[in-house]
Design an enzyme around this catalytic site. Structure first.
Site, PDB file in Angstrom:
ATOM      1  N   SER A   1      -3.842  -5.992  -6.516  1.00  6.76           N
ATOM      2  CA  SER A   1      -5.497  -5.505  -6.474  1.00  6.76           C
ATOM      3  C   SER A   1      -6.501  -6.886  -6.271  1.00  6.76           C
ATOM      4  O   SER A   1      -7.656  -6.331  -5.818  1.00  6.76           O
ATOM      5  CB  SER A   1      -5.829  -4.762  -7.267  1.00  6.76           C
ATOM      6  OG  SER A   1      -4.778  -3.397  -7.239  1.00  6.76           O
ATOM      7  N   THR A   2      -6.439  -7.771  -5.777  1.00  7.58           N
ATOM      8  CA  THR A   2      -7.569  -8.859  -5.946  1.00  7.58           C
ATOM      9  C   THR A   2      -7.884  -9.472  -4.194  1.00  7.58           C
ATOM     10  O   THR A   2      -8.749 -10.121  -4.504  1.00  7.58           O
ATOM     11  CB  THR A   2      -7.125  -9.707  -7.079  1.00  7.58           C
ATOM     12  OG1 THR A   2      -6.161 -11.241  -6.407  1.00  7.58           O
ATOM     13  CG2 THR A   2      -6.129  -9.157  -8.127  1.00  7.58           C
ATOM     14  N   GLY A   3      -6.715  -9.302  -3.767  1.00 14.41           N
ATOM     15  CA  GLY A   3      -7.217  -9.436  -2.269  1.00 14.41           C
ATOM     16  C   GLY A   3      -8.329  -8.386  -1.439  1.00 14.41           C
ATOM     17  O   GLY A   3      -8.944  -7.676  -1.772  1.00 14.41           O
ATOM     18  N   VAL A   4      -7.609  -7.473  -0.566  1.00 16.40           N
ATOM     19  CA  VAL A   4      -8.169  -6.416   0.046  1.00 16.40           C
ATOM     20  C   VAL A   4      -8.455  -5.058  -0.915  1.00 16.40           C
ATOM     21  O   VAL A   4      -9.889  -4.726  -0.656  1.00 16.40           O
ATOM     22  CB  VAL A   4      -7.110  -5.588   0.939  1.00 16.40           C
ATOM     23  CG1 VAL A   4      -7.088  -4.319   1.705  1.00 16.40           C
ATOM     24  CG2 VAL A   4      -6.581  -6.412   2.049  1.00 16.40           C
ATOM     25  N   TYR A   5      -8.144  -5.031  -1.957  1.00 18.72           N
ATOM     26  CA  TYR A   5      -8.651  -3.683  -2.942  1.00 18.72           C
ATOM     27  C   TYR A   5      -9.053  -4.070  -4.135  1.00 18.72           C
ATOM     28  O   TYR A   5     -10.445  -3.551  -4.407  1.00 18.72           O
ATOM     29  CB  TYR A   5      -7.232  -3.430  -4.242  1.00 18.72           C
ATOM     30  CG  TYR A   5      -6.704  -2.286  -2.462  1.00 18.72           C
ATOM     31  CD1 TYR A   5      -6.343  -2.299  -1.596  1.00 18.72           C
ATOM     32  CD2 TYR A   5      -5.031  -2.122  -3.157  1.00 18.72           C
ATOM     33  CE1 TYR A   5      -5.908  -1.406  -0.791  1.00 18.72           C
ATOM     34  CE2 TYR A   5      -4.226  -1.320  -2.443  1.00 18.72           C
ATOM     35  CZ  TYR A   5      -4.544  -0.870  -0.931  1.00 18.72           C
ATOM     36  OH  TYR A   5      -3.795  -0.699  -0.703  1.00 18.72           O
TER      37      TYR A   5
ATOM     38  N   ASN B   1       0.805  -0.994  -0.016  1.00 21.91           N
ATOM     39  CA  ASN B   1      -0.385  -0.205  -0.673  1.00 21.91           C
ATOM     40  C   ASN B   1       0.772   1.237   0.041  1.00 21.91           C
ATOM     41  O   ASN B   1       2.056   1.307   0.151  1.00 21.91           O
ATOM     42  CB  ASN B   1      -1.058   0.512   1.190  1.00 21.91           C
ATOM     43  CG  ASN B   1      -0.430   0.513   2.576  1.00 21.91           C
ATOM     44  OD1 ASN B   1      -0.072   0.831   2.526  1.00 21.91           O
ATOM     45  ND2 ASN B   1      -0.413  -1.124   3.116  1.00 21.91           N
TER      46      ASN B   1
ATOM     47  N   VAL C   1      -0.399  -9.925   1.342  1.00 22.39           N
ATOM     48  CA  VAL C   1       0.676 -10.841   0.519  1.00 22.39           C
ATOM     49  C   VAL C   1       1.889  -9.968   1.425  1.00 22.39           C
ATOM     50  O   VAL C   1       3.158 -10.154   1.430  1.00 22.39           O
ATOM     51  CB  VAL C   1       1.300 -10.192  -1.603  1.00 22.39           C
ATOM     52  CG1 VAL C   1       1.652 -10.477  -1.690  1.00 22.39           C
ATOM     53  CG2 VAL C   1      -0.277 -10.916  -1.803  1.00 22.39           C
ATOM     54  N   ASP C   2       1.299  -8.669   1.555  1.00 26.40           N
ATOM     55  CA  ASP C   2       2.849  -6.865   1.846  1.00 26.40           C
ATOM     56  C   ASP C   2       3.135  -7.906   3.259  1.00 26.40           C
ATOM     57  O   ASP C   2       4.067  -8.105   3.997  1.00 26.40           O
ATOM     58  CB  ASP C   2       2.015  -5.886   2.082  1.00 26.40           C
ATOM     59  CG  ASP C   2       2.607  -5.203   2.563  1.00 26.40           C
ATOM     60  OD1 ASP C   2       3.735  -4.888   2.294  1.00 26.40           O
ATOM     61  OD2 ASP C   2       1.955  -3.658   2.747  1.00 26.40           O
TER      62      ASP C   2
HETATM   63  P1  ADP Z   1      -4.386  -6.315  -2.557  1.00 26.56           P
HETATM   64  O1  ADP Z   1      -3.885  -4.940  -0.812  1.00 26.56           O
HETATM   65  O2  ADP Z   1      -3.783  -5.064  -3.816  1.00 26.56           O
HETATM   66  O3  ADP Z   1      -5.688  -6.662  -3.128  1.00 26.56           O
HETATM   67  P2  ADP Z   1      -4.284  -8.204  -1.154  1.00 26.56           P
HETATM   68  O4  ADP Z   1      -2.497  -8.667  -0.414  1.00 26.56           O
HETATM   69  O5  ADP Z   1      -4.361  -7.896  -0.294  1.00 26.56           O
HETATM   70  O6  ADP Z   1      -3.163  -7.077  -2.233  1.00 26.56           O
HETATM   71  O7  ADP Z   1      -3.676  -9.529  -2.646  1.00 26.56           O
HETATM   72  C1  ADP Z   1      -3.714  -9.724  -3.062  1.00 26.56           C
HETATM   73  C2  ADP Z   1      -3.455 -11.451  -4.187  1.00 26.56           C
HETATM   74  O8  ADP Z   1      -3.077 -11.812  -3.007  1.00 26.56           O
HETATM   75  C3  ADP Z   1      -5.264 -11.688  -3.753  1.00 26.56           C
HETATM   76  O9  ADP Z   1      -5.871 -12.695  -5.012  1.00 26.56           O
HETATM   77  C4  ADP Z   1      -4.262 -13.181  -2.170  1.00 26.56           C
HETATM   78  O10 ADP Z   1      -5.769 -13.871  -2.623  1.00 26.56           O
HETATM   79  C5  ADP Z   1      -3.839 -13.174  -2.942  1.00 26.56           C
HETATM   80  N1  ADP Z   1      -2.541 -13.504  -1.927  1.00 26.56           N
HETATM   81  C6  ADP Z   1      -2.396 -13.043   0.007  1.00 26.56           C
HETATM   82  N2  ADP Z   1      -1.550 -13.639   0.258  1.00 26.56           N
HETATM   83  C7  ADP Z   1      -0.799 -13.965  -0.668  1.00 26.56           C
HETATM   84  C8  ADP Z   1       0.490 -15.058  -0.721  1.00 26.56           C
HETATM   85  N3  ADP Z   1       1.350 -15.598   0.261  1.00 26.56           N
HETATM   86  N4  ADP Z   1       1.675 -15.370  -1.690  1.00 26.56           N
HETATM   87  C9  ADP Z   1       0.696 -14.994  -3.216  1.00 26.56           C
HETATM   88  N5  ADP Z   1      -0.669 -14.757  -2.563  1.00 26.56           N
HETATM   89  C10 ADP Z   1      -0.507 -14.224  -1.787  1.00 26.56           C
END
Ligand code: ADP
Length: 184
Positions: free
Chosen positions: A123-127, A25, A34-35
């Site tokens: 962007s496919t998670g929290v976003y 972010n 992921v972060d």
């Molecule tokens: P954003 O805020 O850009 O949406 P997120 O980290 O919330 O990012 O999610 C992005 C994608 O990564 C989602 O599809 C989530 O399921 C996936 N994800 C979450 N943790 C991991 C990981 N450790 N390795 C790979 N993909 C992950």
């Protein structure tokens, strides 16, 4: 020869690559998904680098669609490339910002001499970006960057061996698999 685009299902923090891309972010100071996983497994050196970036070039944070590199700490990589995806909007088309995350990350990776780069589904998670659409944008952006001419992103095409999408679950894997097949 152009780099291969590959797909794996898994956790990006378990990957070995020259550069791992973080779905960060704009604060660069950590978050969920992921972060959080990257900072947890990579250790405090990554956050220390991020704090230095905030204290120097990115006082206001990293703008959406841009990318910047830090150490990879204890991860099995040379660099983490942080990029900030756009939050999904049902009323505004932010596709180019999402594509920019992939293009800019590859440009930064190429500048560092990386040959292998691993991306999560930005962007496919929290976003909340819908997976099928995000997958199509990601695949198009990477293909475009790899195919680009001698200027700019051309350096990407010359030096990269592999661009890997690391998908956390089966649904995401399938979305990227279909996006690759549809335009392959
Ligand atoms: P954003 O805020 O850009 O949406 P997120 O980290 O919330 O990012 O999610 C992005 C994608 O990564 C989602 O599809 C989530 O399921 C996936 N994800 C979450 N943790 C991991 C990981 N450790 N390795 C790979 N993909 C992950």
């Amino acid at each position: 020869m152009s780099a291969r685009i590959t797909l794996v299902r898994g956790d990006i923090t378990r990957q070995r690559a020259d550069a791992l891309v973080n779905a960060a972010n704009s604060s660069l100071l950590g978050g969920g998904g992921v972060d959080g996983a990257i900072h947890r497994r990579g250790g405090p050196d990554i956050l220390a680098d991020c704090r230095r970036l905030r204290a120097s070039h990115y006082g206001k944070g990293l703008p959406t669609g841009q990318a910047v590199a830090t150490t990879a700490g204890r991860l099995d990589a040379h660099h983490v490339i942080h990029t900030v995806g756009p939050v999904w909007s049902p009323t505004e088309d932010r596709s180019d910002l999402l594509a920019s995350c992939y293009r800019e990350s590859l440009r930064v990776a190429a500048g560092l001499g990386a040959r292998t780069v691993a991306f999560p589904a930005i962007s496919t998670g929290v976003y909340r970006w819908p997976l099928d659409d995000a997958a199509r944008i990601a695949v198009d952006a990477v293909r475009g960057a790899l195919a680009a001419g001698p200027e700019g992103a051309g350096a990407v095409a010359r030096d990269l061996d592999e661009v890997r999408f690391v998908l956390f679950d089966e649904v995401a894997y399938r979305a990227f698999d279909e996006a690759l097949a549809a335009r392959g």
